[in-house]
Design an enzyme around this catalytic site. Sequence first.
Site, PDB file in Angstrom:
ATOM      1  N   ASP A 118      11.412  17.275  29.063  1.00  0.00           N
ATOM      2  CA  ASP A 118      11.714  17.295  27.628  1.00  0.00           C
ATOM      3  C   ASP A 118      11.308  15.950  27.040  1.00  0.00           C
ATOM      4  O   ASP A 118      12.036  14.967  27.189  1.00  0.00           O
ATOM      5  CB  ASP A 118      13.214  17.511  27.397  1.00  0.00           C
ATOM      6  CG  ASP A 118      13.636  18.949  27.616  1.00  0.00           C
ATOM      7  OD1 ASP A 118      13.277  19.793  26.788  1.00  0.00           O
ATOM      8  OD2 ASP A 118      14.335  19.226  28.610  1.00  0.00           O
ATOM      9  N   ARG A 126      13.047  11.981  27.729  1.00  0.00           N
ATOM     10  CA  ARG A 126      13.568  11.501  29.019  1.00  0.00           C
ATOM     11  C   ARG A 126      12.925  10.169  29.398  1.00  0.00           C
ATOM     12  O   ARG A 126      13.581   9.273  29.907  1.00  0.00           O
ATOM     13  CB  ARG A 126      13.296  12.528  30.114  1.00  0.00           C
ATOM     14  CG  ARG A 126      13.764  13.934  29.828  1.00  0.00           C
ATOM     15  CD  ARG A 126      15.253  14.024  29.637  1.00  0.00           C
ATOM     16  NE  ARG A 126      15.684  15.415  29.497  1.00  0.00           N
ATOM     17  CZ  ARG A 126      16.865  15.785  29.039  1.00  0.00           C
ATOM     18  NH1 ARG A 126      17.746  14.866  28.669  1.00  0.00           N
ATOM     19  NH2 ARG A 126      17.179  17.062  28.941  1.00  0.00           N
ATOM     20  N   ARG A 191      15.729  16.503  15.318  1.00  0.00           N
ATOM     21  CA  ARG A 191      14.773  17.223  16.157  1.00  0.00           C
ATOM     22  C   ARG A 191      13.897  18.200  15.373  1.00  0.00           C
ATOM     23  O   ARG A 191      12.894  18.675  15.911  1.00  0.00           O
ATOM     24  CB  ARG A 191      15.516  17.975  17.262  1.00  0.00           C
ATOM     25  CG  ARG A 191      16.267  17.063  18.213  1.00  0.00           C
ATOM     26  CD  ARG A 191      17.115  17.860  19.181  1.00  0.00           C
ATOM     27  NE  ARG A 191      16.310  18.594  20.148  1.00  0.00           N
ATOM     28  CZ  ARG A 191      16.808  19.531  20.948  1.00  0.00           C
ATOM     29  NH1 ARG A 191      18.084  19.883  20.853  1.00  0.00           N
ATOM     30  NH2 ARG A 191      16.024  20.141  21.808  1.00  0.00           N
ATOM     31  N   LYS A 221      10.141  26.074  20.761  1.00  0.00           N
ATOM     32  CA  LYS A 221      11.569  26.358  20.943  1.00  0.00           C
ATOM     33  C   LYS A 221      12.332  26.084  19.646  1.00  0.00           C
ATOM     34  O   LYS A 221      11.852  25.329  18.800  1.00  0.00           O
ATOM     35  CB  LYS A 221      12.128  25.519  22.100  1.00  0.00           C
ATOM     36  CG  LYS A 221      12.053  23.998  21.915  1.00  0.00           C
ATOM     37  CD  LYS A 221      12.517  23.294  23.171  1.00  0.00           C
ATOM     38  CE  LYS A 221      12.612  21.786  22.957  1.00  0.00           C
ATOM     39  NZ  LYS A 221      12.947  21.057  24.192  1.00  0.00           N
ATOM     40  N   HIS A 222      13.482  26.798  19.453  1.00  0.00           N
ATOM     41  CA  HIS A 222      14.177  27.697  20.354  1.00  0.00           C
ATOM     42  C   HIS A 222      14.245  29.060  19.666  1.00  0.00           C
ATOM     43  O   HIS A 222      14.982  29.206  18.692  1.00  0.00           O
ATOM     44  CB  HIS A 222      15.577  27.215  20.641  1.00  0.00           C
ATOM     45  CG  HIS A 222      15.666  25.802  21.122  1.00  0.00           C
ATOM     46  ND1 HIS A 222      15.590  24.710  20.269  1.00  0.00           N
ATOM     47  CD2 HIS A 222      15.804  25.293  22.382  1.00  0.00           C
ATOM     48  CE1 HIS A 222      15.716  23.593  20.976  1.00  0.00           C
ATOM     49  NE2 HIS A 222      15.837  23.922  22.255  1.00  0.00           N
ATOM     50  N   HIS A 234      24.941  24.255  24.319  1.00  0.00           N
ATOM     51  CA  HIS A 234      25.217  23.596  25.597  1.00  0.00           C
ATOM     52  C   HIS A 234      26.714  23.682  25.914  1.00  0.00           C
ATOM     53  O   HIS A 234      27.111  23.585  27.076  1.00  0.00           O
ATOM     54  CB  HIS A 234      24.814  22.121  25.552  1.00  0.00           C
ATOM     55  CG  HIS A 234      23.343  21.888  25.506  1.00  0.00           C
ATOM     56  ND1 HIS A 234      22.629  21.945  24.345  1.00  0.00           N
ATOM     57  CD2 HIS A 234      22.452  21.591  26.493  1.00  0.00           C
ATOM     58  CE1 HIS A 234      21.346  21.686  24.601  1.00  0.00           C
ATOM     59  NE2 HIS A 234      21.216  21.483  25.892  1.00  0.00           N
ATOM     60  N   ASP A 307      15.926  29.018  27.925  1.00  0.00           N
ATOM     61  CA  ASP A 307      16.565  27.708  27.973  1.00  0.00           C
ATOM     62  C   ASP A 307      17.390  27.685  29.257  1.00  0.00           C
ATOM     63  O   ASP A 307      17.474  28.684  29.979  1.00  0.00           O
ATOM     64  CB  ASP A 307      17.437  27.502  26.729  1.00  0.00           C
ATOM     65  CG  ASP A 307      17.608  26.026  26.361  1.00  0.00           C
ATOM     66  OD1 ASP A 307      17.389  25.159  27.237  1.00  0.00           O
ATOM     67  OD2 ASP A 307      17.944  25.748  25.200  1.00  0.00           O
TER      68      ASP A 307
END
Length: 397
Positions: A118, A126, A191, A221-222, A234, A307
């Site tokens: 990601d 990351r 985002r 996405k998403h 999440h 996901d």
Amino acid sequence: MRAPYRNAAAAVLASLSILAAQLPARSEIAVEAPERTTATAEEIPIRQKIGQMILVGFVGMTPSRAGVRTVLEQLEAGEIGGVLYLGRNLKNRKTVQRMNAAFRAAAPTALPPLIAIDQEGGRVQRLRSRDGFPETPSAKRLARKGSSIDAERIYQVLAENLADWGFTLNLGPVVDVDANPRNPIIGRLGRSYSSDPERVAAYGAAFVAAHRAHGVLTALKHFPGHGSSLRDSHKGAVDITRTWSDGELIPFRQLIAEGMADLVMTAHVINRTIGGADRSVPMSLSKDALTGVLRGDLGFTGVIISDDIQMDAIRWNFTLKEAVLKAVTAGTDILLFANDKRPDPAIPAKVADILEAAAATDPDLARKIDAAYDRIVTLKGRLRGAGDGAADASMAQ
């Protein structure tokens, strides 16, 4: 974001209008059809077909660590089709390059691994400057400060470095519409590019084009849109029925129509507008959403990736068996297991056991596994030479 980087990013953005004219038109990227170099699905044992449908996170940041050795063995045995990097796997460029070279060597030559990360920019990336990787501004910042051409120039730097480090799949761009700026997982984190779906599509295309120029796959996405949610999937079930609008499909529809969709990642959100017969399941497990809308209405023929199946929205409401069977029955090609909070190296075997047993008595499921395998093989046919740091113009569709 540290002040020196903020200043540097601003300087880059300011200079991009001068550099934009040098950027080749998207139509100049060569088109090359992928070659089929593997056996057909009917000639492959079902567990190997299922293996290509599994992408897992792992533990360890050097090739000698036990967790890394495990996924190397799984790649070699055909039990998984790729790996996902999290922050825990990142040490420095040299070590990551060594691991990625080992992943490529372990996998079958004709089926190079999906080495995923990601790396959207902003809050979700990351790889950081501390790892020796150039950081990228958030989607929201890029769209506010520059044109989509400017953004493509910045994404060229991102993609070039990902290819140099050996990655073959970036799990982006986010093409969720910024329908709710207070959204805890999209809007608040910057985002989304915009509340304007057309603008989202333009910047998403810039992200994809830049990555294709360097042989790196991308995932929109998403689906069918997470930008209007009030909660984070999440952390549990999220129902967007009352907040979602069909305008959130526009970026997906437009990018698919333009041939700018390599993979599409699904969202673990409930949307009763699309839910059809089974209105209580997340879109990631819904046949009406994936086969009906994404494949049927939007015409997407490529690879659908879930996901993380271990997110709380799924884990708290479905068993592993239920989630896996519903996802594949719905039309999912690749099942993603980040192995984040509760790493389980046995996940590939568990998933293969579930699907193999079910397919033995369900011809329709067996056909879905065959179709998923064929789509993945076709996708991986575009990864020739990926990971050597060289641009691969054949990534264009």
